[in-house]
Design a protein around this motif. Sequence first.
Motif, short mmCIF file in Angstrom:
data_model
loop_
_atom_site.label_atom_id
_atom_site.label_comp_id
_atom_site.label_asym_id
_atom_site.label_seq_id
_atom_site.Cartn_x
_atom_site.Cartn_y
_atom_site.Cartn_z
N GLU A 370 0.80 -1.06 0.08
CA GLU A 370 0.06 -0.05 0.03
C GLU A 370 0.75 1.29 -0.14
N SER A 371 0.40 2.57 -0.57
CA SER A 371 0.90 3.73 -0.72
C SER A 371 2.21 3.50 -1.10
N ILE A 372 2.58 3.08 -2.22
CA ILE A 372 3.96 3.05 -2.84
C ILE A 372 4.25 4.34 -3.42
N GLU A 373 5.30 4.88 -2.99
CA GLU A 373 5.40 6.35 -3.56
C GLU A 373 6.19 6.19 -4.90
N LYS A 374 5.95 6.95 -5.95
CA LYS A 374 6.03 6.79 -7.43
C LYS A 374 6.53 8.02 -7.86
N ARG A 375 7.61 7.78 -8.92
CA ARG A 375 7.85 9.04 -9.90
C ARG A 375 7.32 8.35 -11.22
N PRO A 379 8.33 2.89 -9.09
CA PRO A 379 8.18 2.93 -7.62
C PRO A 379 9.46 3.43 -7.01
N ILE A 380 9.51 4.42 -5.88
CA ILE A 380 10.70 4.63 -5.30
C ILE A 380 11.05 3.66 -4.09
N ARG A 383 16.08 5.58 -0.63
CA ARG A 383 16.78 6.88 -0.95
C ARG A 383 17.85 6.96 -0.20
N GLU A 392 16.88 9.07 -5.24
CA GLU A 392 15.95 7.96 -5.28
C GLU A 392 16.44 6.83 -6.05
#
Length: 517
Positions: A370-375, A379-380, A383, A392
């Motif tokens: 859930e809530s995968i941060e992406k560009r 997926p990021i 870091r 990233e």
Amino acid sequence: MEQFSFIARMPDRPGALHRAAEIITRYEGNINRIQYDRRIDMHTVFFEVTAAPQAYEKIREELEKIGYLQTSLQPIAFLKFHIYLPNCPGALFDLLNYITSAEANITYLDFDDRGQHPERLVVGLHIENPDMIDALMNQLKSRYRLEILEYDTTGEKLDDTVFYLRLAQKLRSFIGSAEDDFLMRFLHDINHIAQELSNLQKDPIEVFENILKVGDCLNRTSGDNFYADVQRIKIKDDIELFCFQPPCGGNIYLFNTPSERVMIDTGYGIYFQDVVNMLQYYGLGDLSLLKRIYITHADADHCGAAGLFPAPSYLNHKTFLITRETSRAYGSSNQDCILEEVYTKIINLFSKFTPPENIILFPEISSSTESIEKRGPFPIIARFRIGDLEFEALEGIGGHMHGEIFYLCPEEGLLFPQDAMINFSSLSPERTEYNILADYLMTSVNVDSKLAREERKALLSLISEIDEKLAGKGKKCLICCGHGSISVMEDGKLVAYTGSERYTAGQKPVSISQDNF
């Protein structure tokens, strides 16, 4: 039941193949693959057979008993000479007795008693046992006038009646003194790729030539003949980025900061010592200051020297698995492709592939996370910092290779898209020619061409966004390609950001201090 492979060397006469097949059938062996092409080698047949182990041993025994089983790949000498025979009945017959006793195969005879030299015979021989050569020559010299024209043990002068033996001798120059069993297995693999490409209407001889070109290019451009094109870019007052383009394969990137050095990709294993020498030339040779290596993907030209550097390598779990597999297509929709599997074996062997051992894996993610941060679609997954630059790690969608990672510093506009983006116009003709070989032998360097197009489109969109954000600072996104120059986008095209300088092996080191920044 197990699968086995062997090479049969058969006489060129009707029924020879039938005789071998009868032996395999008698012991209930099932032929899974067979390859014979008279245009390449009229005597050599490649078999893959499924059989019980005991039955396979019986098959080998029977084939060896009739002289069909190839058990070694000993170097063969080529000998060509003039010999002057008496003009009398039986003269040639007597000469052939000597040649037969030396277990030599005649490859060439030329004689005409109405020609310019009616007493002279030109003879070409293949001799498998080098110990017999001196004995044969001494016997002939004691009886006949003799002139040696050519004597070769490198395989260059052998003709195509022993094509695979000639190929084996050339391969030894790339892989060293490999045992015959290993070399025969390798020949099986090479034959398999030729068989697959022949079915795609490729000339098998051209296939073999291109395989040899790969090994030749790598060997010819290492050591004293190594060189690289180098770009040096000041990112900040105390951080400089080096881009090293070796003669063959992918770029090596190195960040030089006051406290540490960080590498992105390592190049081929065969270039390791050459790269160390080059780093010393630029004042970067203290490997204790190399603290981290970030790997983009598992191809040999990007991580093939990682296991030789002391620093830990950061990589995706999927990339780690591929470095331990026999195919660069592992994990992709194309993972059962023979061309991908065999090319991986070839390039790993020729390039001295030494994958990372000191490993730190990026966190794994799944579609259910859930809530995968992406560009964009990427997926990021991690870091990290290099100096005061925050990066990233973006997981690609698997167009060029499963498990690929792109590295991005949004603030400074640094993007490492590996082989998903290449400035082809900046490649030298020699690098272009080398890169084409992989494309030829696999039909595509991307394991999924459809995904590769989607990936490039998404990267171009990401670059456009970064360029917009940096426009106020008068800067553009620096695209650190997998091959070719560090570039920027101008009018939809990759354009080299700066010029480069040429490093060649043997240049004397220079010192780098903070005054150079």
